[in-house]
Design a protein around this motif. Structure first.
Motif, PDB file in Angstrom:
ATOM      1  N   ARG A 171       0.827  -1.202   0.000  1.00  0.00           N
ATOM      2  CA  ARG A 171       0.000   0.000   0.000  1.00  0.00           C
ATOM      3  C   ARG A 171       0.864   1.256   0.000  1.00  0.00           C
ATOM      4  O   ARG A 171       0.427   2.327   0.415  1.00  0.00           O
ATOM      5  CB  ARG A 171      -0.918   0.006   1.221  1.00  0.00           C
ATOM      6  CG  ARG A 171      -2.039  -0.997   1.141  1.00  0.00           C
ATOM      7  CD  ARG A 171      -3.071  -0.600   0.096  1.00  0.00           C
ATOM      8  NE  ARG A 171      -4.286  -1.382   0.209  1.00  0.00           N
ATOM      9  CZ  ARG A 171      -5.474  -0.966  -0.179  1.00  0.00           C
ATOM     10  NH1 ARG A 171      -5.603   0.230  -0.721  1.00  0.00           N
ATOM     11  NH2 ARG A 171      -6.528  -1.729  -0.057  1.00  0.00           N
ATOM     12  N   VAL A 196      -6.826  11.521  -4.232  1.00  0.00           N
ATOM     13  CA  VAL A 196      -7.797  10.632  -3.595  1.00  0.00           C
ATOM     14  C   VAL A 196      -9.084  11.390  -3.309  1.00  0.00           C
ATOM     15  O   VAL A 196      -9.056  12.476  -2.724  1.00  0.00           O
ATOM     16  CB  VAL A 196      -7.221  10.051  -2.293  1.00  0.00           C
ATOM     17  CG1 VAL A 196      -8.262   9.212  -1.566  1.00  0.00           C
ATOM     18  CG2 VAL A 196      -5.989   9.220  -2.587  1.00  0.00           C
ATOM     19  N   THR A 198     -12.591  12.127  -1.363  1.00  0.00           N
ATOM     20  CA  THR A 198     -12.994  11.990   0.045  1.00  0.00           C
ATOM     21  C   THR A 198     -14.469  12.330   0.247  1.00  0.00           C
ATOM     22  O   THR A 198     -14.913  12.534   1.373  1.00  0.00           O
ATOM     23  CB  THR A 198     -12.146  12.910   0.945  1.00  0.00           C
ATOM     24  OG1 THR A 198     -12.349  14.281   0.537  1.00  0.00           O
ATOM     25  CG2 THR A 198     -10.674  12.567   0.853  1.00  0.00           C
ATOM     26  N   GLN A 203     -14.999   6.072  -0.137  1.00  0.00           N
ATOM     27  CA  GLN A 203     -13.669   6.637  -0.342  1.00  0.00           C
ATOM     28  C   GLN A 203     -12.950   6.821   0.984  1.00  0.00           C
ATOM     29  O   GLN A 203     -11.737   6.571   1.087  1.00  0.00           O
ATOM     30  CB  GLN A 203     -13.778   7.966  -1.090  1.00  0.00           C
ATOM     31  CG  GLN A 203     -14.189   7.812  -2.553  1.00  0.00           C
ATOM     32  CD  GLN A 203     -14.514   9.131  -3.219  1.00  0.00           C
ATOM     33  OE1 GLN A 203     -14.997  10.067  -2.582  1.00  0.00           O
ATOM     34  NE2 GLN A 203     -14.247   9.226  -4.525  1.00  0.00           N
ATOM     35  N   ASP A 206     -11.812   3.442   2.205  1.00  0.00           N
ATOM     36  CA  ASP A 206     -10.630   2.973   1.470  1.00  0.00           C
ATOM     37  C   ASP A 206      -9.339   3.520   2.087  1.00  0.00           C
ATOM     38  O   ASP A 206      -8.320   2.816   2.152  1.00  0.00           O
ATOM     39  CB  ASP A 206     -10.714   3.401   0.004  1.00  0.00           C
ATOM     40  CG  ASP A 206     -11.713   2.582  -0.792  1.00  0.00           C
ATOM     41  OD1 ASP A 206     -12.133   1.515  -0.301  1.00  0.00           O
ATOM     42  OD2 ASP A 206     -12.080   3.019  -1.901  1.00  0.00           O
ATOM     43  N   LEU A 207      -9.373   4.774   2.542  1.00  0.00           N
ATOM     44  CA  LEU A 207      -8.197   5.368   3.167  1.00  0.00           C
ATOM     45  C   LEU A 207      -7.862   4.671   4.481  1.00  0.00           C
ATOM     46  O   LEU A 207      -6.685   4.389   4.766  1.00  0.00           O
ATOM     47  CB  LEU A 207      -8.428   6.859   3.406  1.00  0.00           C
ATOM     48  CG  LEU A 207      -8.239   7.762   2.185  1.00  0.00           C
ATOM     49  CD1 LEU A 207      -8.911   9.108   2.394  1.00  0.00           C
ATOM     50  CD2 LEU A 207      -6.758   7.954   1.880  1.00  0.00           C
ATOM     51  N   ALA A 210      -6.339   1.314   3.783  1.00  0.00           N
ATOM     52  CA  ALA A 210      -4.939   1.447   3.370  1.00  0.00           C
ATOM     53  C   ALA A 210      -4.036   1.717   4.570  1.00  0.00           C
ATOM     54  O   ALA A 210      -2.917   1.194   4.663  1.00  0.00           O
ATOM     55  CB  ALA A 210      -4.805   2.562   2.341  1.00  0.00           C
ATOM     56  N   ALA A 229      -1.764  10.571  -0.080  1.00  0.00           N
ATOM     57  CA  ALA A 229      -2.077   9.285  -0.700  1.00  0.00           C
ATOM     58  C   ALA A 229      -2.503   9.552  -2.137  1.00  0.00           C
ATOM     59  O   ALA A 229      -2.966  10.641  -2.473  1.00  0.00           O
ATOM     60  CB  ALA A 229      -3.186   8.572   0.065  1.00  0.00           C
ATOM     61  N   SER A 231      -4.478   7.576  -5.706  1.00  0.00           N
ATOM     62  CA  SER A 231      -5.266   6.449  -6.205  1.00  0.00           C
ATOM     63  C   SER A 231      -4.590   5.943  -7.475  1.00  0.00           C
ATOM     64  O   SER A 231      -4.435   6.686  -8.445  1.00  0.00           O
ATOM     65  CB  SER A 231      -6.702   6.893  -6.498  1.00  0.00           C
ATOM     66  OG  SER A 231      -7.446   5.842  -7.076  1.00  0.00           O
ATOM     67  N   ARG A 235      -6.483   1.387  -6.311  1.00  0.00           N
ATOM     68  CA  ARG A 235      -6.016   1.150  -4.942  1.00  0.00           C
ATOM     69  C   ARG A 235      -5.407   2.421  -4.367  1.00  0.00           C
ATOM     70  O   ARG A 235      -4.846   3.237  -5.093  1.00  0.00           O
ATOM     71  CB  ARG A 235      -4.981   0.022  -4.892  1.00  0.00           C
ATOM     72  CG  ARG A 235      -5.487  -1.282  -5.471  1.00  0.00           C
ATOM     73  CD  ARG A 235      -4.412  -2.357  -5.434  1.00  0.00           C
ATOM     74  NE  ARG A 235      -4.253  -2.916  -4.097  1.00  0.00           N
ATOM     75  CZ  ARG A 235      -3.134  -2.903  -3.391  1.00  0.00           C
ATOM     76  NH1 ARG A 235      -2.057  -2.303  -3.875  1.00  0.00           N
ATOM     77  NH2 ARG A 235      -3.072  -3.461  -2.201  1.00  0.00           N
ATOM     78  N   ILE A 236      -5.504   2.558  -3.052  1.00  0.00           N
ATOM     79  CA  ILE A 236      -4.895   3.686  -2.354  1.00  0.00           C
ATOM     80  C   ILE A 236      -3.450   3.339  -2.030  1.00  0.00           C
ATOM     81  O   ILE A 236      -3.167   2.286  -1.441  1.00  0.00           O
ATOM     82  CB  ILE A 236      -5.653   4.006  -1.053  1.00  0.00           C
ATOM     83  CG1 ILE A 236      -7.119   4.338  -1.335  1.00  0.00           C
ATOM     84  CG2 ILE A 236      -4.970   5.149  -0.302  1.00  0.00           C
ATOM     85  CD1 ILE A 236      -7.328   5.586  -2.134  1.00  0.00           C
ATOM     86  N   TRP A 238       0.165   5.057  -0.299  1.00  0.00           N
ATOM     87  CA  TRP A 238       0.687   6.157   0.515  1.00  0.00           C
ATOM     88  C   TRP A 238       1.977   6.711  -0.077  1.00  0.00           C
ATOM     89  O   TRP A 238       2.808   5.975  -0.596  1.00  0.00           O
ATOM     90  CB  TRP A 238       0.940   5.695   1.952  1.00  0.00           C
ATOM     91  CG  TRP A 238      -0.320   5.345   2.676  1.00  0.00           C
ATOM     92  CD1 TRP A 238      -0.774   4.097   2.986  1.00  0.00           C
ATOM     93  CD2 TRP A 238      -1.306   6.260   3.149  1.00  0.00           C
ATOM     94  NE1 TRP A 238      -1.986   4.185   3.626  1.00  0.00           N
ATOM     95  CE2 TRP A 238      -2.340   5.496   3.735  1.00  0.00           C
ATOM     96  CE3 TRP A 238      -1.421   7.651   3.124  1.00  0.00           C
ATOM     97  CZ2 TRP A 238      -3.469   6.084   4.305  1.00  0.00           C
ATOM     98  CZ3 TRP A 238      -2.545   8.239   3.690  1.00  0.00           C
ATOM     99  CH2 TRP A 238      -3.550   7.453   4.274  1.00  0.00           C
TER     100      TRP A 238
END
Length: 298
Positions: A171, A196, A198, A203, A206-207, A210, A229, A231, A235-236, A238
């Motif tokens: 991740r 990303v 929010t 959403q 998902d954070l 991750a 982060a 996308s 996938r998220i 970092w």
């Protein structure tokens, strides 16, 4: 490149206070962020213009000149001809890392982001070998920092932290080579993603998923906000680690990371109960469906 900050005076002439505020702001940018997004300043009103150039990490008033003053045109030309520290750093970094900046296109900007920690460019690898793999030729992100040596050392530490974190969790973005000098530094990021979102509950979840993946693999981020982060391929991932902390030494980082992300999403601190629930999720190595409400995400 936002290298020159241009500010227009009000209807009345520029006052000393206006100039003083700009100098103060620019100085704070240089001293606190160690990497101002602009390196030169042009202020003007109906009668005159004022030019500021960098010197020793701060800004000094270079010249104040009337528009009709003899030599004003050449003075302005000289100002724009001053080599930009950011352009010099970008060119040297591209040469060292064998990439070239991408040409701006619709829905594909050449600058991916800019801020106190540097400027991120979209770049294409320079490939001379016709047998190179498709992966080697894919567009990359090039992060460049210009500033004092402290800023350069921080970028170097971030690169090391991301590289080590990637060994423990997928991740995290993967980084390529880096280039360090006494005036600037740069490194490559292999994944070029999008900001990303929010706005929805999914959403936000998902954070947290991750972040949870980092924690169950024993790694802390140190600066967990949603804009750190990206996308990528659904996938998220970092980016921009503040530092790398392993839980066998600093276990309180779990709560600290969770609190940072929670505050960046909801503009308030999580409760002690929510932090405790999250710690239990890390211990259990899963976030169950019924846990989201207790975490305050739903």
């Amino acid at each position: 490149l936002n290298d020159i900050y241009i500010g227009e005076g009000k209807k009345e002439d520029l006052k000393d206070d206006d100039v003083g505020l700009v100098k103060l702001y620019a100085g704070l940018q240089a001293r606190r962020l160690k990497n101002p997004t602009f390196h030169r300043i042009l202020l003007f009103d109906r009668k005159k213009f004022i030019l500021f150039l960098p010197k020793g990490g701060d800004f000094v008033s270079a010249t104040e000149c009337g528009w009709n003053t003899p030599g004003s045109k050449q003075l302005m030309q000289n100002f724009f001809d001053v080599p930009s520290p950011l352009v010099k750093a970008l060119k040297a970094s591209c040469d060292a890392l064998s990439v070239t900046p991408c040409t701006p296109q619709v829905n594909s900007p050449c600058i991916l982001g800019a801020g106190g920690s540097g400027v991120v460019f979209r770049a294409t690898p320079i490939v001379s070998d016709q047998t190179s793999t498709t992966a080697a030729m894919q567009t990359k992100a090039l992060k460049v920092v210009v500033g004092d040596y402290g800023a350069i050392l921080r970028l170097d530490r971030k690169w090391e932290a991301i590289k080590m974190a990637r060994d423990h969790s997928d991740r995290v973005v993967s980084v390529g080579d880096k280039f360090i000098s006494y005036e600037f530094a740069a490194y490559l990021i292999n994944e070029v993603g999008n900001a990303v979102g929010t706005s929805s509950e999914e959403q936000k979840k998902d954070l947290f998923v991750a972040l949870h993946d980092l924690h169950i693999h024993g790694v802390s981020h140190g600066d967990v906000r949603f804009f750190n982060a990206i996308s990528f391929s659904g996938r998220i991932l970092w980016i921009d680690f503040e530092g790398l902390f392993f839980f066998d030494k600093i276990t309180w980082r779990i709560a600290d990371d969770f609190s940072q992300l929670f505050k960046s999403l909801f503009a308030q601190e999580p409760t002690e109960a929510q932090i405790m629930v999250y710690k239990q999720c890390v211990e259990a190595k899963q976030i169950s469906a019924e846990t989201w409400e207790s975490l305050g995400v739903l």
